[in-house]
Design a protein around this motif. Structure first.
Motif, PDB file in Angstrom:
ATOM      1  N   LEU A  93       0.821  -1.207   0.000  1.00  0.00           N
ATOM      2  CA  LEU A  93       0.000   0.000   0.000  1.00  0.00           C
ATOM      3  C   LEU A  93       0.855   1.257   0.000  1.00  0.00           C
ATOM      4  O   LEU A  93       0.642   2.171  -0.798  1.00  0.00           O
ATOM      5  CB  LEU A  93      -0.943  -0.011   1.206  1.00  0.00           C
ATOM      6  CG  LEU A  93      -1.817   1.227   1.398  1.00  0.00           C
ATOM      7  CD1 LEU A  93      -2.770   1.402   0.224  1.00  0.00           C
ATOM      8  CD2 LEU A  93      -2.589   1.118   2.703  1.00  0.00           C
ATOM      9  N   VAL A  94       1.843   1.288   0.876  1.00  0.00           N
ATOM     10  CA  VAL A  94       2.686   2.484   0.969  1.00  0.00           C
ATOM     11  C   VAL A  94       3.561   2.619  -0.277  1.00  0.00           C
ATOM     12  O   VAL A  94       3.810   3.736  -0.740  1.00  0.00           O
ATOM     13  CB  VAL A  94       3.516   2.472   2.279  1.00  0.00           C
ATOM     14  CG1 VAL A  94       4.451   3.655   2.353  1.00  0.00           C
ATOM     15  CG2 VAL A  94       2.580   2.472   3.485  1.00  0.00           C
ATOM     16  N   CYS A  95       3.997   1.510  -0.847  1.00  0.00           N
ATOM     17  CA  CYS A  95       4.729   1.574  -2.130  1.00  0.00           C
ATOM     18  C   CYS A  95       3.866   2.207  -3.210  1.00  0.00           C
ATOM     19  O   CYS A  95       4.339   3.047  -3.990  1.00  0.00           O
ATOM     20  CB  CYS A  95       5.156   0.179  -2.584  1.00  0.00           C
ATOM     21  SG  CYS A  95       6.657  -0.413  -1.844  1.00  0.00           S
ATOM     22  N   SER A  96       2.613   1.821  -3.269  1.00  0.00           N
ATOM     23  CA  SER A  96       1.738   2.392  -4.294  1.00  0.00           C
ATOM     24  C   SER A  96       1.476   3.870  -4.035  1.00  0.00           C
ATOM     25  O   SER A  96       1.404   4.663  -4.978  1.00  0.00           O
ATOM     26  CB  SER A  96       0.430   1.606  -4.399  1.00  0.00           C
ATOM     27  OG  SER A  96      -0.356   1.766  -3.246  1.00  0.00           O
ATOM     28  N   ILE A  97       1.364   4.265  -2.787  1.00  0.00           N
ATOM     29  CA  ILE A  97       1.197   5.690  -2.460  1.00  0.00           C
ATOM     30  C   ILE A  97       2.425   6.469  -2.902  1.00  0.00           C
ATOM     31  O   ILE A  97       2.307   7.533  -3.522  1.00  0.00           O
ATOM     32  CB  ILE A  97       0.913   5.888  -0.955  1.00  0.00           C
ATOM     33  CG1 ILE A  97      -0.471   5.339  -0.598  1.00  0.00           C
ATOM     34  CG2 ILE A  97       1.020   7.367  -0.566  1.00  0.00           C
ATOM     35  CD1 ILE A  97      -0.767   5.292   0.883  1.00  0.00           C
ATOM     36  N   CYS A  98       3.616   5.936  -2.622  1.00  0.00           N
ATOM     37  CA  CYS A  98       4.858   6.600  -3.045  1.00  0.00           C
ATOM     38  C   CYS A  98       4.917   6.706  -4.561  1.00  0.00           C
ATOM     39  O   CYS A  98       5.308   7.745  -5.107  1.00  0.00           O
ATOM     40  CB  CYS A  98       6.081   5.840  -2.535  1.00  0.00           C
ATOM     41  SG  CYS A  98       6.349   5.965  -0.772  1.00  0.00           S
ATOM     42  N   SER A  99       4.532   5.657  -5.249  1.00  0.00           N
ATOM     43  CA  SER A  99       4.575   5.647  -6.702  1.00  0.00           C
ATOM     44  C   SER A  99       3.635   6.704  -7.281  1.00  0.00           C
ATOM     45  O   SER A  99       4.001   7.461  -8.182  1.00  0.00           O
ATOM     46  CB  SER A  99       4.196   4.261  -7.219  1.00  0.00           C
ATOM     47  OG  SER A  99       4.113   4.257  -8.609  1.00  0.00           O
ATOM     48  N   ILE A 100       2.428   6.750  -6.760  1.00  0.00           N
ATOM     49  CA  ILE A 100       1.462   7.731  -7.242  1.00  0.00           C
ATOM     50  C   ILE A 100       1.938   9.147  -6.942  1.00  0.00           C
ATOM     51  O   ILE A 100       1.859  10.037  -7.790  1.00  0.00           O
ATOM     52  CB  ILE A 100       0.073   7.459  -6.634  1.00  0.00           C
ATOM     53  CG1 ILE A 100      -0.487   6.150  -7.197  1.00  0.00           C
ATOM     54  CG2 ILE A 100      -0.875   8.619  -6.904  1.00  0.00           C
ATOM     55  CD1 ILE A 100      -1.707   5.633  -6.480  1.00  0.00           C
ATOM     56  N   CYS A 101       2.464   9.352  -5.732  1.00  0.00           N
ATOM     57  CA  CYS A 101       2.938  10.686  -5.350  1.00  0.00           C
ATOM     58  C   CYS A 101       4.080  11.163  -6.237  1.00  0.00           C
ATOM     59  O   CYS A 101       4.170  12.347  -6.561  1.00  0.00           O
ATOM     60  CB  CYS A 101       3.403  10.693  -3.901  1.00  0.00           C
ATOM     61  SG  CYS A 101       2.073  10.596  -2.710  1.00  0.00           S
TER      62      CYS A 101
ATOM     63  N   ILE B 143       2.552  12.156  -9.853  1.00  0.00           N
ATOM     64  CA  ILE B 143       1.545  13.213  -9.984  1.00  0.00           C
ATOM     65  C   ILE B 143       2.085  14.463  -9.288  1.00  0.00           C
ATOM     66  O   ILE B 143       2.167  14.508  -8.061  1.00  0.00           O
ATOM     67  CB  ILE B 143       0.206  12.797  -9.352  1.00  0.00           C
ATOM     68  CG1 ILE B 143      -0.319  11.530 -10.004  1.00  0.00           C
ATOM     69  CG2 ILE B 143      -0.806  13.924  -9.465  1.00  0.00           C
ATOM     70  CD1 ILE B 143      -1.577  10.985  -9.366  1.00  0.00           C
ATOM     71  N   PRO B 144       2.468  15.473 -10.050  1.00  0.00           N
ATOM     72  CA  PRO B 144       3.076  16.654  -9.443  1.00  0.00           C
ATOM     73  C   PRO B 144       2.135  17.444  -8.537  1.00  0.00           C
ATOM     74  O   PRO B 144       2.592  18.197  -7.688  1.00  0.00           O
ATOM     75  CB  PRO B 144       3.499  17.503 -10.652  1.00  0.00           C
ATOM     76  CG  PRO B 144       2.742  16.975 -11.805  1.00  0.00           C
ATOM     77  CD  PRO B 144       2.364  15.565 -11.495  1.00  0.00           C
ATOM     78  N   ILE B 145       0.837  17.234  -8.685  1.00  0.00           N
ATOM     79  CA  ILE B 145      -0.129  17.991  -7.887  1.00  0.00           C
ATOM     80  C   ILE B 145      -0.136  17.524  -6.432  1.00  0.00           C
ATOM     81  O   ILE B 145      -0.430  18.285  -5.526  1.00  0.00           O
ATOM     82  CB  ILE B 145      -1.544  17.851  -8.496  1.00  0.00           C
ATOM     83  CG1 ILE B 145      -1.550  18.417  -9.912  1.00  0.00           C
ATOM     84  CG2 ILE B 145      -2.587  18.517  -7.644  1.00  0.00           C
ATOM     85  CD1 ILE B 145      -2.807  18.115 -10.689  1.00  0.00           C
ATOM     86  N   VAL B 146       0.189  16.257  -6.218  1.00  0.00           N
ATOM     87  CA  VAL B 146       0.117  15.682  -4.875  1.00  0.00           C
ATOM     88  C   VAL B 146       1.110  16.381  -3.957  1.00  0.00           C
ATOM     89  O   VAL B 146       2.241  16.682  -4.326  1.00  0.00           O
ATOM     90  CB  VAL B 146       0.378  14.157  -4.925  1.00  0.00           C
ATOM     91  CG1 VAL B 146       0.433  13.574  -3.531  1.00  0.00           C
ATOM     92  CG2 VAL B 146      -0.694  13.473  -5.745  1.00  0.00           C
ATOM     93  N   SER B 147       0.684  16.596  -2.753  1.00  0.00           N
ATOM     94  CA  SER B 147       1.480  17.303  -1.755  1.00  0.00           C
ATOM     95  C   SER B 147       2.797  16.588  -1.452  1.00  0.00           C
ATOM     96  O   SER B 147       2.841  15.366  -1.356  1.00  0.00           O
ATOM     97  CB  SER B 147       0.652  17.414  -0.473  1.00  0.00           C
ATOM     98  OG  SER B 147       1.433  17.848   0.596  1.00  0.00           O
ATOM     99  N   GLU B 148       3.852  17.380  -1.287  1.00  0.00           N
ATOM    100  CA  GLU B 148       5.145  16.807  -0.874  1.00  0.00           C
ATOM    101  C   GLU B 148       5.052  16.198   0.514  1.00  0.00           C
ATOM    102  O   GLU B 148       5.772  15.253   0.827  1.00  0.00           O
ATOM    103  CB  GLU B 148       6.228  17.881  -0.896  1.00  0.00           C
ATOM    104  CG  GLU B 148       6.703  18.246  -2.273  1.00  0.00           C
ATOM    105  CD  GLU B 148       7.843  19.254  -2.239  1.00  0.00           C
ATOM    106  OE1 GLU B 148       8.346  19.573  -1.146  1.00  0.00           O
ATOM    107  OE2 GLU B 148       8.226  19.718  -3.315  1.00  0.00           O
ATOM    108  N   LYS B 149       4.166  16.730   1.345  1.00  0.00           N
ATOM    109  CA  LYS B 149       4.000  16.187   2.699  1.00  0.00           C
ATOM    110  C   LYS B 149       3.584  14.723   2.644  1.00  0.00           C
ATOM    111  O   LYS B 149       4.027  13.915   3.447  1.00  0.00           O
ATOM    112  CB  LYS B 149       2.946  16.984   3.467  1.00  0.00           C
ATOM    113  CG  LYS B 149       3.343  18.361   3.876  1.00  0.00           C
ATOM    114  CD  LYS B 149       2.204  18.989   4.655  1.00  0.00           C
ATOM    115  CE  LYS B 149       2.452  20.444   4.938  1.00  0.00           C
ATOM    116  NZ  LYS B 149       1.318  21.032   5.677  1.00  0.00           N
ATOM    117  N   VAL B 150       2.726  14.389   1.697  1.00  0.00           N
ATOM    118  CA  VAL B 150       2.284  12.998   1.561  1.00  0.00           C
ATOM    119  C   VAL B 150       3.463  12.110   1.195  1.00  0.00           C
ATOM    120  O   VAL B 150       3.660  11.048   1.784  1.00  0.00           O
ATOM    121  CB  VAL B 150       1.159  12.861   0.506  1.00  0.00           C
ATOM    122  CG1 VAL B 150       0.789  11.404   0.302  1.00  0.00           C
ATOM    123  CG2 VAL B 150      -0.065  13.667   0.903  1.00  0.00           C
ATOM    124  N   LEU B 151       4.260  12.550   0.243  1.00  0.00           N
ATOM    125  CA  LEU B 151       5.406  11.751  -0.194  1.00  0.00           C
ATOM    126  C   LEU B 151       6.413  11.576   0.935  1.00  0.00           C
ATOM    127  O   LEU B 151       6.907  10.470   1.164  1.00  0.00           O
ATOM    128  CB  LEU B 151       6.074  12.392  -1.414  1.00  0.00           C
ATOM    129  CG  LEU B 151       7.249  11.617  -2.016  1.00  0.00           C
ATOM    130  CD1 LEU B 151       6.828  10.214  -2.428  1.00  0.00           C
ATOM    131  CD2 LEU B 151       7.823  12.368  -3.203  1.00  0.00           C
TER     132      LEU B 151
END
Length: 114
Positions: A57-65, A68-76
């Motif tokens: 799950l966290v790997c996929s979140i990192c991959s998406i982040c 996608i340049p719009i996603v917040s750096e805080k999430v990454l």
């Protein structure tokens, strides 16, 4: 039966999307996981996270982040911190399993004279 906070965080993360409304909650949940993984030594929380799909799950979140340049750096940043703890826990678990297998074989050699 008492619910596990690690599983609760993972389940909620699975439900979230990447729109602006969900990003702050995602950061909070990832940071909560970091706290659960580092809070109490020997709690088994990292192992629970790995066994319940946290690494994937966290790997996929990192991959998406990262795509996608719009996603917040805080999430990454929060996702990468969580990922590091999951990978470290996984490596420690694998090391212990390899050691067990090696020592078990060594004891079997002594016990049966093989």
């Amino acid at each position: 039966m008492r619910e596990n906070p690690v599983i609760n965080c993972l389940e909620r993360l699975k439900e979230l999307g990447f729109d602006d409304d969900d990003l702050d909650e995602m950061v909070g949940l990832l940071d909560e996981l970091v706290g659960l993984f580092t809070g109490v030594e020997g709690s088994g929380n990292v192992a629970i996270g790995v066994r319940n799909g946290g690494l994937e799950l966290v790997c996929s979140i990192c991959s998406i982040c990262s795509n996608i340049p719009i996603v917040s750096e805080k999430v990454l940043v929060s996702a990468l911190k969580t990922l590091a703890l999951l990978i470290h826990g996984m490596c420690f678990y694998l090391y212990r399993m390899m050691l067990f297998v090696l020592l078990d074989g060594w004891f079997m050699d002594l016990k049966f004279g093989v």
